[in-house]
Design an enzyme around this catalytic site. Structure first.
Site, short mmCIF file in Angstrom:
data_model
loop_
_atom_site.label_atom_id
_atom_site.label_comp_id
_atom_site.label_asym_id
_atom_site.label_seq_id
_atom_site.Cartn_x
_atom_site.Cartn_y
_atom_site.Cartn_z
N THR A 193 5.27 86.85 42.12
CA THR A 193 4.37 85.67 42.01
C THR A 193 2.92 86.06 42.24
OG1 THR A 193 4.61 85.01 44.35
CG2 THR A 193 6.23 84.13 42.77
N TYR A 224 -6.27 74.91 45.51
CA TYR A 224 -5.13 75.69 46.02
C TYR A 224 -5.41 77.19 45.98
CZ TYR A 224 -0.52 77.96 45.58
OH TYR A 224 0.56 78.78 45.71
N LEU A 239 0.48 81.76 41.72
CA LEU A 239 1.20 80.55 41.32
C LEU A 239 2.70 80.80 41.52
CD1 LEU A 239 0.22 77.86 40.28
CD2 LEU A 239 0.43 78.70 37.95
N HIS A 240 3.16 80.55 42.74
CA HIS A 240 4.52 80.92 43.12
C HIS A 240 5.60 80.10 42.37
CE1 HIS A 240 2.61 83.06 46.45
NE2 HIS A 240 2.06 81.94 46.86
N ASP A 241 5.72 78.82 42.69
CA ASP A 241 6.87 78.02 42.24
C ASP A 241 6.97 77.85 40.73
OD1 ASP A 241 6.60 75.84 45.16
OD2 ASP A 241 7.62 77.77 44.88
#
Ligand code: RIB
Ligand code: CA
Length: 309
Positions: A193, A224, A239-241
């Site tokens: 990520t 963010y 941008l993990h999720d």
């Protein structure tokens, strides 16, 4: 053809972007419902935030179920106290519409999986507490889980301690239950990520889309990741999720490797560590993501955001 999908999350801005990707008119995923868990912020906020994102996406009818308000064993403060996440700042979001289901998220997960006409994919974007409690309460649901697609863990440095990534750190005991259940799993760690960065150029492309959903997404993304950008000296917030949903939409954006994994649940300095044996040959049901076509992922995200009216 996509399998029926349930998204378990703790919005959080990156969860919110992942939900907008999953709900986008461009490629409607068969979303059975959203379950929420305490994580980035307390449960009341993660639940409310998920419902606000459904309203923003023009899908207020999407059922959003509130789940576990704390980890299995640890009485850990949420990220709001732990690393300063504060829900969905950066955009003026619509209020939730209508009333949320009163069924507990764990009961929803169990009822859907026990009565599934076909195996269901679970996208897991926060601490794994809801999934673990469902598996403990009703182990037979495992046979109807097509795959778990999870954001969590780290092969390298953690982001909440040097050892641990936040989702696993919050509830390592839940992660142990889930990763030892023998369910086909794809795991997106920080190592992947952190290759997906919302650079100023990419943010400008999202800002240029011009519809209310994309404008809200750009506002949240601009806010963010400031913390991560500063800590890791990155050109953009990771941008993990959204990696989880992007994988469901286009697996070819990623490479993965099937490797053994264990969760550290006791070490004073290492609790929450995902011990990933990258060169191990022991049997495993877990594919860990390695590389990602980040530009391709942002093209997918921008197309999705542009498909909202
Ligand atoms: O460590 C990143 C993960 O923790 C993401 O899922 C973020 O939303 C937080 O839950
Ligand atoms: Ca999350």
């Amino acid at each position: 053809m996509h399998s029926p999908l349930i998204v378990d999350c703790d919005p959080g801005v990156d969860d919110a972007i992942a939900l907008l990707l999953a709900l986008a008119p461009a490629h409607p995923l068969p979303l059975l419902g959203i379950t929420t868990v305490a994580g980035n912020v307390p449960l009341a906020l993660t639940h409310r935030n998920a419902r606000k994102i459904c309203a923003l996406a023009g899908k207020p009818e999407t059922p959003v179920y509130a789940g576990c308000p704390r980890p299995l064993l640890r009485s850990l403060a949420t990220a709001e106290e732990v690393h300063g996440a504060t829900g969905l700042q950066g955009a003026d979001l619509p209020k939730p519409v209508g009333t949320a289901p009163t069924q507990h998220a764990v009961d929803f997960l169990i009822s859907q999986l026990l009565n599934a006409a076909e195996p269901i994919t679970l996208a897991v974007l926060g601490p794994l507490t809801n999934i673990a409690v469902a598996l403990i309460q009703s182990p037979q649901i495992a046979k109807n889980i097509k795959q778990l697609v999870i954001m969590g863990g780290a092969r390298g440095q953690g982001n909440i301690t040097p050892s641990a990534e936040f989702n696993i750190y919050v509830d390592p005991h839940a992660a142990h239950v889930v990763f030892t259940a023998g369910i086909p799993t794809v795991l997106f760690t920080l190592d992947t990520t952190h290759q997906v960065l919302t650079t100023p150029e990419r943010l400008k492309r999202i800002q240029a889309i011009g519809n209310p959903v994309a404008t809200a997404a750009a506002g949240m993304l601009a806010f963010y990741g400031q913390g991560d950008r500063n800590i890791y000296n990155l050109p953009g917030g990771p941008l993990h999720d959204p990696c989880v949903i992007a994988y469901l939409l286009n697996q070819d954006l990623f490479t993965t490797k099937q490797v053994p994994i264990a969760i550290e649940t006791t070490g004073e300095q290492t609790i929450g560590r995902t011990v990933i044996d990258w060169y191990g040959e022991a049997p495993s049901t877990v594919q860990v993501a390695d590389t990602v076509n980040a530009e391709g992922l942002y093209e997918l995200l921008i197309d999705a955001l542009a498909s909202y009216s």
